[in-house]
Write an enzyme that holds these catalytic residues in place. Structure first.
Site, PDB file in Angstrom:
ATOM      1  N   CYS A 359       0.834  -1.198   0.000  1.00  0.00           N
ATOM      2  CA  CYS A 359       0.000   0.000   0.000  1.00  0.00           C
ATOM      3  C   CYS A 359       0.874   1.256   0.000  1.00  0.00           C
ATOM      4  CB  CYS A 359      -0.922   0.018   1.220  1.00  0.00           C
ATOM      5  SG  CYS A 359      -1.938   1.508   1.342  1.00  0.00           S
ATOM      6  N   GLY A 462      -0.556  -5.682 -12.923  1.00  0.00           N
ATOM      7  CA  GLY A 462      -0.184  -4.390 -13.482  1.00  0.00           C
ATOM      8  C   GLY A 462      -0.424  -4.249 -14.972  1.00  0.00           C
TER       9      GLY A 462
END
Length: 615
Positions: A359, A462
């Site tokens: 995060c 991604g």
């Protein structure tokens, strides 16, 4: 910023000659704005990387709409007048039913989705579609086929009993504390081995320490089995004492572990990323219908969970359509993380628990959680070791980035360690914390890390927005077991369907509008169909729209498929709805929400939570 241009067919381009529209993407102004934010020098084109002036991350000072008191009707009047009177002397909610109904306003539509699908709407007369299920006397109706004993469609959350015990520190975490102690011993033994090898001591001494490490590891693994004097059966379930709520139920054939599913198979799956704010339950239902194999709840922080905060526990809720579902935890303390994992295992229905060590949010990072754990390996080791042996039927996974800094990747060193410590799978996002989403994901590095795993599945994450992207990434990274999709699913929820069918799907504007309608219905079912529930649904719909508008139909592109970081030229859609859906103006998103959820309240304004500055 590595953002290219998505070229649009000439017939759909907006030029000075044919005018402009308020609902058209303002590519030039947005590009110039971002150039100024990135400190680009107009004269020489040189970037001045002044971090204080750069705007990125979240719109922290955005206005947040709060509903008025009239939207909260006392529960004694939910089904209308004639029921049991309110028994609370100091009840905070509204008791004047006529005034409430007058302030509530007209119904938003003739049909209530909750009543239509279930046969009963728990919001009663406070529902914004109440005329669909109220009698002439104003009483809330139940359809004849309604079964009040039917199992719920949504699970998890926290019960009032567990909430009280957590707040009073009466939940039994003795097992968690024991696991942490054993993990500490194993970590200390590992350090001794490393130090001995570093100092060049005799192999016999090292071998003795390794034997000690093996014994401690076996003891730690043995903690997964709970001895019982009497066999636990359906007729003889485990009994929790008054003082001990958190009983271990690893081997119990009843309760939440009645169906003893094998460990989750993370290979060759399409995984929906745990998305903060946007990965809510209605959105996950949409993705499941389009073919997502594995879903995960939004990131939940360990400390608020242990305090019994309902708002945090709401992030663990699961719909019955989510056949493989995980809960993601975030924290900076191994004791808290292990205790949170224990209480989730013992009270919630989850197929795996995921630890977020990627995060990038500043608040989380500054407190030592999220991506900060990638440099706090001692804390990370204790957390993974202790949580991984909590249950042999509850896999513990880890989601990480390449590292903290763009020029210093550490995932290739951490990933083998995490596997050694007992993680069942690792998800690797191919960007660092510093890069956020402003660079392309490095799939070559993802492959380098995946090749270092011995048996543990590695999930790549991604920049996947199409079936072609999926094939390209899987070709680049053959050692990657599965693929996780985040922003691609926000822009194109049907990407899972495209990948499984191995072909692109270009929905029309009406089909996309039906998807928004479905999300609104799911939101009303999940958050409620009263005024508060409607506005909560609207807020999450608008947040999602801040990503949905970035989809460019295949028929409008000169060279499809669309790339995730490519900005389109200024264009107009094939019809008015498609043009409206392509607008980057938040006011147009509000117009869309009003067609689905009625007019916004007076004084309403919306600013998206995420800047999404990487197109």
């Amino acid at each position: 910023m590595e953002a290219g241009i998505c070229y649009i067919k000439p017939e759909y381009l907006v030029t000075e000659a044919n005018g402009s529209s308020d609902t058209i993407n303002t590519e030039n102004s947005e590009t110039n704005k971002r150039k100024r934010e990135d400190g680009e020098d107009k004269a020489g084109g040189n970037k001045k990387w002044d971090k204080k002036e750069r705007k990125r991350g979240q719109n922290k000072n955005r206005p947040v709409f709060k509903d008025e008191r009239y939207s909260h009707l006392c529960h004694s009047l939910i089904d209308g007048t004639g029921g049991e009177p309110c028994s609370l002397a100091n009840c905070r909610y509204v008791h004047d039913l006529d005034a409430f109904l007058a302030a509530k306003g007209e119904d938003l539509g003739p049909k209530c989705y909750v009543y239509t699908t279930k046969g009963y709407c728990a919001r009663g007369v406070s529902c914004r579609f109440s005329k669909a299920h109220t009698s002439e006397q104003g009483r809330n109706l139940k359809r004849e086929d309604y079964d009040d004993k039917a199992p719920p469609t949504t699970f998890n959350g926290v019960s009032s009993e567990i909430q009280v015990r957590l707040r009073k520190h009466e939940y039994d975490f003795s097992r968690s504390k024991e696991l942490i102690k054993l993990a500490e011993k194993l970590r200390d033994v590992r350090k001794q081995i490393e130090q001995k090898k570093k100092d060049g001591k005799q192999e016999q001494s090292v071998g003795t320490i390794e034997e000690k490490q093996s014994e401690t590891s076996e003891k730690l693994d043995g903690e997964q089995q709970i001895d019982s004097k009497e066999p636990v059966t359906q007729d003889n379930p485990p009994v929790a004492t008054e003082a001990s709520t958190g009983c271990a139920i690893d081997d119990s054939p009843v309760g939440r572990d009645a169906d003893q599913k094998p460990a989750v198979d993370f290979r060759e799956k399409l995984v929906l990323s745990p998305l903060t704010t946007l990965g809510n339950l209605p959105f996950r239902r949409i993705c499941k219908e389009f073919g997502a194999d594995i879903t995960c709840g939004e990131m939940a922080c360990a400390q608020p969970l242990l305090k019994g905060m309902g708002q945090e526990w709401a992030l663990t809720k699961r719909h019955q359509s989510e056949d493989v579902f995980g809960v993601q935890l975030c924290g900076n303390n191994p004791n808290m993380l292990n205790q949170a994992a224990q209480v989730i295992h013992e009270t919630a229905q989850a197929d795996f628990i995921d630890l977020n060590i990627g995060c990038p949010i500043d608040l989380i990072y500054q407190q030592g959680g999220g991506s900060a754990l990638m440099r706090r390996t001692n804390i990370l080791e204790l957390t993974v070791r202790s949580c991984a042996v909590l249950s042999d039927r509850l896999p513990f996974t880890v989601k990480m980035r390449t590292g903290i800094y763009a020029d210093k990747s550490v995932a290739h060193e951490l990933l083998p360690l995490v596997e050694e410590w007992g993680a069942s799978a690792v998800t690797l996002h191919g960007r660092s914390r510093e890069q956020r989403y402003t660079k392309h994901a490095n799939w070559n590095y993802i492959e380098e890390c995946a090749a270092k795993a011995k048996r543990m599945p590695v999930i790549g994450n991604g920049d996947i927005l199409s079936y072609e992207d999926y094939v390209e990434r899987r070709t680049l990274a053959p050692h990657v077991s599965s693929v996780m999709i985040g922003r691609g699913a926000l822009i194109k929820p049907w990407i899972f369907q495209e990948i499984k069918e191995k072909q692109a799907w270009s929905p029309s504007s009406s089909q996309r509008y039906e998807m928004l309608q479905k999300f609104s219905n799911y939101g009303l079912e999940h958050w409620g169909s009263d005024t508060k529930g409607v506005e909560t649904t609207r807020r999450f719909l608008l947040e999602w729209q801040s990503f949905l508008y970035r989809y460019i139909p295949e028929a409008l592109q000169t060279a499809p498929p669309q790339k995730i970081n490519a900005r389109p030229q200024k264009y107009r859609g094939r019809d008015e709805m498609e043009t409206l859906m392509s607008s980057g103006n938040a006011a147009d998103w509000v117009k869309l929400s009003e067609s689905l959820l009625g007019r916004v309240p007076d004084g309403f304004s919306f600013v998206p939570k995420h800047k999404a500055n990487a197109f």
